[in-house]
Motif scaffolding. Structure first.
Motif, PDB file in Angstrom:
ATOM      1  N   ALA A  78      19.598  -7.752  -0.466  1.00  9.34           N
ATOM      2  CA  ALA A  78      19.875  -7.113   0.816  1.00  9.34           C
ATOM      3  C   ALA A  78      20.169  -5.623   0.626  1.00  9.34           C
ATOM      4  N   GLU A  79      20.901  -5.308  -0.426  1.00  5.15           N
ATOM      5  CA  GLU A  79      21.246  -3.910  -0.704  1.00  5.15           C
ATOM      6  C   GLU A  79      20.002  -3.096  -1.071  1.00  5.15           C
ATOM      7  N   ALA A  80      19.046  -3.729  -1.749  1.00  6.18           N
ATOM      8  CA  ALA A  80      17.836  -3.025  -2.189  1.00  6.18           C
ATOM      9  C   ALA A  80      16.768  -2.916  -1.097  1.00  6.18           C
ATOM     10  N   MET A  81      16.928  -3.677  -0.012  1.00  8.39           N
ATOM     11  CA  MET A  81      15.944  -3.666   1.074  1.00  8.39           C
ATOM     12  C   MET A  81      15.837  -2.284   1.703  1.00  8.39           C
ATOM     13  N   ARG A  82      14.638  -1.956   2.140  1.00  5.95           N
ATOM     14  CA  ARG A  82      14.380  -0.729   2.890  1.00  5.95           C
ATOM     15  C   ARG A  82      13.536  -1.105   4.105  1.00  5.95           C
ATOM     16  N   ASP A  83      13.424  -0.198   5.015  1.00  7.82           N
ATOM     17  CA  ASP A  83      12.534  -0.435   6.155  1.00  7.82           C
ATOM     18  C   ASP A  83      11.098  -0.634   5.679  1.00  7.82           C
ATOM     19  N   GLU A  84      10.754  -0.030   4.559  1.00  4.18           N
ATOM     20  CA  GLU A  84       9.388  -0.084   4.028  1.00  4.18           C
ATOM     21  C   GLU A  84       9.133  -1.307   3.148  1.00  4.18           C
ATOM     22  N   THR A  85      10.135  -2.150   2.914  1.00  5.09           N
ATOM     23  CA  THR A  85       9.966  -3.301   2.022  1.00  5.09           C
ATOM     24  C   THR A  85       9.010  -4.295   2.662  1.00  5.09           C
ATOM     25  N   ALA A 106      11.273 -10.920   7.355  1.00  4.86           N
ATOM     26  CA  ALA A 106       9.845 -10.770   7.679  1.00  4.86           C
ATOM     27  C   ALA A 106       9.069 -10.037   6.591  1.00  4.86           C
ATOM     28  N   ILE A 107       9.353 -10.392   5.329  1.00  3.34           N
ATOM     29  CA  ILE A 107       8.596  -9.845   4.208  1.00  3.34           C
ATOM     30  C   ILE A 107       7.906 -11.007   3.482  1.00  3.34           C
ATOM     31  N   THR A 108       6.906 -10.693   2.707  1.00  2.00           N
ATOM     32  CA  THR A 108       6.135 -11.698   1.989  1.00  2.00           C
ATOM     33  C   THR A 108       6.807 -12.049   0.673  1.00  2.00           C
ATOM     34  N   SER A 109       6.937 -13.338   0.408  1.00  5.96           N
ATOM     35  CA  SER A 109       7.412 -13.783  -0.905  1.00  5.96           C
ATOM     36  C   SER A 109       6.186 -14.060  -1.757  1.00  5.96           C
ATOM     37  N   ILE A 110       6.189 -13.528  -2.973  1.00  4.56           N
ATOM     38  CA  ILE A 110       5.094 -13.734  -3.926  1.00  4.56           C
ATOM     39  C   ILE A 110       5.713 -14.357  -5.164  1.00  4.56           C
ATOM     40  N   VAL A 111       5.246 -15.560  -5.524  1.00  6.05           N
ATOM     41  CA  VAL A 111       5.820 -16.259  -6.669  1.00  6.05           C
ATOM     42  C   VAL A 111       4.740 -16.584  -7.677  1.00  6.05           C
ATOM     43  N   ASP A 112       4.874 -16.043  -8.884  1.00  4.63           N
ATOM     44  CA  ASP A 112       3.977 -16.353  -9.990  1.00  4.63           C
ATOM     45  C   ASP A 112       4.471 -17.663 -10.595  1.00  4.63           C
ATOM     46  N   ASN A 113       3.617 -18.655 -10.597  1.00  9.68           N
ATOM     47  CA  ASN A 113       3.986 -19.989 -11.075  1.00  9.68           C
ATOM     48  C   ASN A 113       3.351 -20.297 -12.432  1.00  9.68           C
ATOM     49  N   GLY A 165       0.829  -1.196   0.000  1.00  2.00           N
ATOM     50  CA  GLY A 165       0.000   0.000   0.000  1.00  2.00           C
ATOM     51  C   GLY A 165       0.866   1.251   0.000  1.00  2.00           C
ATOM     52  N   PRO A 166       0.248   2.405   0.103  1.00  2.00           N
ATOM     53  CA  PRO A 166       1.004   3.664   0.080  1.00  2.00           C
ATOM     54  C   PRO A 166       2.145   3.666   1.101  1.00  2.00           C
ATOM     55  N   GLY A 167       3.318   4.062   0.625  1.00  2.00           N
ATOM     56  CA  GLY A 167       4.497   4.131   1.484  1.00  2.00           C
ATOM     57  C   GLY A 167       5.305   2.852   1.531  1.00  2.00           C
ATOM     58  N   ASP A 168       4.772   1.761   0.982  1.00  2.00           N
ATOM     59  CA  ASP A 168       5.491   0.485   0.989  1.00  2.00           C
ATOM     60  C   ASP A 168       6.462   0.385  -0.183  1.00  2.00           C
ATOM     61  N   HIS A 169       7.327  -0.615  -0.102  1.00  2.00           N
ATOM     62  CA  HIS A 169       8.347  -0.889  -1.120  1.00  2.00           C
ATOM     63  C   HIS A 169       8.319  -2.379  -1.437  1.00  2.00           C
ATOM     64  N   VAL A 170       8.489  -2.721  -2.716  1.00  2.93           N
ATOM     65  CA  VAL A 170       8.477  -4.114  -3.157  1.00  2.93           C
ATOM     66  C   VAL A 170       9.716  -4.385  -4.003  1.00  2.93           C
ATOM     67  N   PHE A 178      -0.260   4.630  -6.747  1.00  2.00           N
ATOM     68  CA  PHE A 178      -0.702   4.205  -5.420  1.00  2.00           C
ATOM     69  C   PHE A 178       0.334   4.473  -4.323  1.00  2.00           C
ATOM     70  N   GLY A 179       1.430   5.134  -4.680  1.00  2.00           N
ATOM     71  CA  GLY A 179       2.435   5.483  -3.680  1.00  2.00           C
ATOM     72  C   GLY A 179       3.280   4.308  -3.222  1.00  2.00           C
ATOM     73  N   ILE A 180       3.466   3.331  -4.106  1.00  2.00           N
ATOM     74  CA  ILE A 180       4.265   2.144  -3.783  1.00  2.00           C
ATOM     75  C   ILE A 180       5.578   2.229  -4.554  1.00  2.00           C
ATOM     76  N   ALA A 181       6.690   2.096  -3.854  1.00  2.00           N
ATOM     77  CA  ALA A 181       8.015   2.109  -4.483  1.00  2.00           C
ATOM     78  C   ALA A 181       8.412   0.675  -4.831  1.00  2.00           C
ATOM     79  N   TRP A 182       9.299   0.540  -5.804  1.00  2.00           N
ATOM     80  CA  TRP A 182       9.753  -0.795  -6.193  1.00  2.00           C
ATOM     81  C   TRP A 182      11.167  -0.717  -6.740  1.00  2.00           C
TER      82      TRP A 182
END
Length: 178
Positions: A133-140, A169-176, A91-96, A117-121
């Protein structure tokens, strides 16, 4: 319950002595009136576009039982599944984090709609944990990958990605798809 039994019977409401689930061809369903002055809850309304008819619920329940999952949801297309999942998690403010070489429709959705929607990626190499690890943020909040990227056919290290996601502690989403 054995796997074979779950395949055949899980989630199927039986009525009137039927040994297999009947087809629910109705487009309207009886529902209890809301409490005085109230309105029905959205998920109480049976409407085929809401994906909650008796047939939908039986299919969702069956698929969850087959996979040993808490729940399942069937959508009308792969992009419907992808967008529903991404917009449920982020959602807004999050990072993927997203794998490079994604299916064009997915990449277009992320590129064109996330900003709205205010989502960074951040695009990352699907086989380079140091880059993740380098791309991770607190908002990820999630890491989106494909089992085999479409159309580049790049294979992501899914075991390492799942381990990484659990550790952060982030969600993994895998398109199969493949």
């Amino acid at each position: 319950m054995k796997f074979e039994t779950r395949l055949v019977h899980a989630g199927e409401p039986l009525s009137g002595g039927a040994v297999t689930m009947p087809i629910f061809a109705s487009t309207t369903y009886v529902m209890e009136p809301p409490a005085a002055g109230g309105a029905p809850q959205y998920d109480e309304i049976r409407y085929s576009r809401l994906n909650n008819t008796p047939s939908h619920i039986a299919l969702h329940t069956k698929l969850a039982a087959i996979d040993g999952a808490e729940a399942a949801l069937v959508t009308s297309s792969g992009m419907a599944a992808i967008t529903t999942t991404l917009m449920t998690i982020a959602g807004p403010g999050d990072h993927v984090l997203v794998q490079r070489g994604l299916y064009g429709g997915t990449l277009a959705f992320i590129r064109d709609q996330f900003k709205r929607f205010g989502i960074a990626w951040t695009v990352v190499d699907p086989n380079d944990p140091a880059a993740w690890a380098e791309a991770m943020r607190d908002e990820t909040v999630a890491f989106y990958l494909e089992t085999i990227a479409n159309p580049t056919i790049e294979v992501a290290n899914l075991i390492e990605a799942a381990t990484f996601c659990r550790a952060h502690a982030i969600t993994s989403i895998v398109d199969n798809t493949f």
